[in-house]
Design an enzyme around this catalytic site. Structure first.
Site: not given
Ligand code: SAM
Length: 418
Positions: A103, A221
């Site tokens: 989040g 990232c």
């Molecule tokens: N935007 C968030 C933040 O600033 O706190 C971090 C996001 S993190 C880089 C990517 C997120 O994408 C994770 O929470 C992960 O669970 C989710 N994710 C994993 N596989 C996914 C998929 N196939 N489709 C959409 N989201 C996915």
């Protein structure tokens, strides 16, 4: 990286011997930046990407600091603020954060919306969606909807609805290497390629949700070209109605952060997105809720109040788009409390929500804040009687109830410090 960076490569590799950079974003829903700086528990210097983003200059734990628990700031390394800068959120916009847990970026979007417009924060992994909900609650965001859905389902249901969509994609996490040994262990060329495939699919779904004239920000990232420029180029080849405004790489050796890739795309077309009809929801007619508002709040929070089947009362920020009924919604707007039979019991989330003005605010000194956060009952003189918001220095800590000079502790058990 050697090939791509050429003469810069030694500086890039050398920075992996340095400790990771830490940062924080001041939550402007709680207080102006200047007020936070006057009370900041750590030394800071501006991160340079957004006015409320800072680098932390001291090695001091902050997670259990009352100002953090009260949502006055969010811990986020400085380069992770680049997507928020690229989104250029204005109050009133409708924004989708498609991969939102835990989040960090949703919190920033909510702050830039300043209570106006709508944030749909989605996370596909259920346990992480719960964390997302708690983050938004802690940060006081009152105009958010938290969903737990696959990107294709959600974006299909809300096609053309959003002024801005963020895809902060799951990636191979090279920018996590300095702080997370597991990211190093999980890395392989095959993992990079599998991430790239998943990123293409997510971006493909996201495109549907963008209104004509709206923007799409893609970020990771990580540093591999396969997961960044190649994903964007592949997308643009398929989507002639989108154009690339810019892409930007921040590296740990060129910027005081862990590194991020951000690309900002624009969907052609003028005007705003399809205005879809409002999702029909049952209005909450419970007199007990209104009675509570009269007693404990300066005014009932604006927006329609609805009662869900499980007794939760939500205050919606405005009309919600049709289509949301097709996905799992964890929460929407302000979770005000619960109907327990005919009785209304306010929630911790209501005490945390920005923009709700409580009649009884109990401001605690530093030592008392610690006691409250540990779940203790406090003796308070002249605190009145009834439900109240418990506060630190300019930020809320949670819910309480004044009973005969005692502040009964209603901080949820799971949030108490051990
Ligand atoms: N935007 C968030 C933040 O600033 O706190 C971090 C996001 S993190 C880089 C990517 C997120 O994408 C994770 O929470 C992960 O669970 C989710 N994710 C994993 N596989 C996914 C998929 N196939 N489709 C959409 N989201 C996915």
């Amino acid at each position: 990286m050697q090939q791509r960076l050429g003469p810069e490569a030694p500086a890039f590799f050398a920075c992996y011997a340095q400790p990771p950079r830490r940062g924080l974003r001041v939550n402007t829903l709680r207080m102006p930046v200047a007020d936070f700086l006057a009370m900041s528990p750590v030394a800071l210097r501006p991160g340079g990407l957004i006015p409320e983003g800072f680098e932390i200059l001291e090695d001091k734990p902050l997670g259990n600091h009352p100002a953090h628990l009260g949502g006055a700031f969010y811990l986020q390394e400085p380069s992770a603020m680049a997507p928020l800068a690229a989104l250029d959120i204005q109050p009133g916009m409708k924004v989708l954060d498609l991969c939102a847990a835990p989040g960090g970026k949703s919190g920033g979007i909510g702050a830039h919306l300043a209570g106006q417009g709508l944030l749909v924060a989605n996370e596909v992994v259920p346990a992480r969606a719960k964390t997302l909900r708690h983050t938004l609650e802690r940060l006081g965001i009152a105009n958010g909807v938290v969903t737990c859905a696959r990107p294709d389902t959600l974006c299909g249901a809300l096609a053309g609805y959003f002024d801005a969509v963020l895809v902060d994609a799951p990636c191979s996490g090279e920018g996590m290497f300095r702080k997370d040994p597991e990211a190093v262990a999980a890395w392989s060329p095959a993992h990079v390629l599998s991430c790239a495939g998943r990123q293409q699919a997510i971006l493909e779904s996201a495109a549907q949700a963008v209104a004509p004239g709206g923007r799409l920000v893609y970020s990771t990232c990580t540093f591999s070209w396969e997961e960044n420029e190649a994903v964007v180029e592949g997308f643009l080849e398929k989507h002639q109605d989108f154009s690339l405004e810019y892409s930007r790489r921040l590296y740990p050796h060129t910027y005081r952060g862990e590194g991020h890739f951000t690309a900002r795309l624009q969907r052609n077309g003028a005007g705003k997105g399809k205005r879809q009809g409002s999702l029909p929801l049952p209005a909450c007619k419970k007199a007990a809720y209104l009675e509570f508002c009269k007693d404990a709040l300066e005014a009932a929070p604006p927006g329609e109040s609805i009662e869900l089947e499980d007794g939760r009362v939500l205050i919606l920020p405005g009309p919600l788009p049709k289509g949301l009924e097709k996905v799992r919604v964890l929460t929407a707007g302000i979770y005000a409390g619960d109907m327990l039979g005919s009785r209304f019991q306010p929630s911790h989330a209501l005490a945390m929500a920005a923009g709700v003005d409580w009649r009884r605010k109990i401001r605690l000194a530093e030592e008392q804040q610690q006691a409250y956060l540990h779940g203790q009952v406090l003796a308070i003189e002249g605190g009145g009687k009834g439900w109240c918001r418990v506060e630190g220095a300019g930020y809320p800590l949670g819910l309480g109830k004044m009973v005969e000079g005692a502040l009964k502790n209603h901080l949820p058990k799971g949030l108490r410090l051990l």
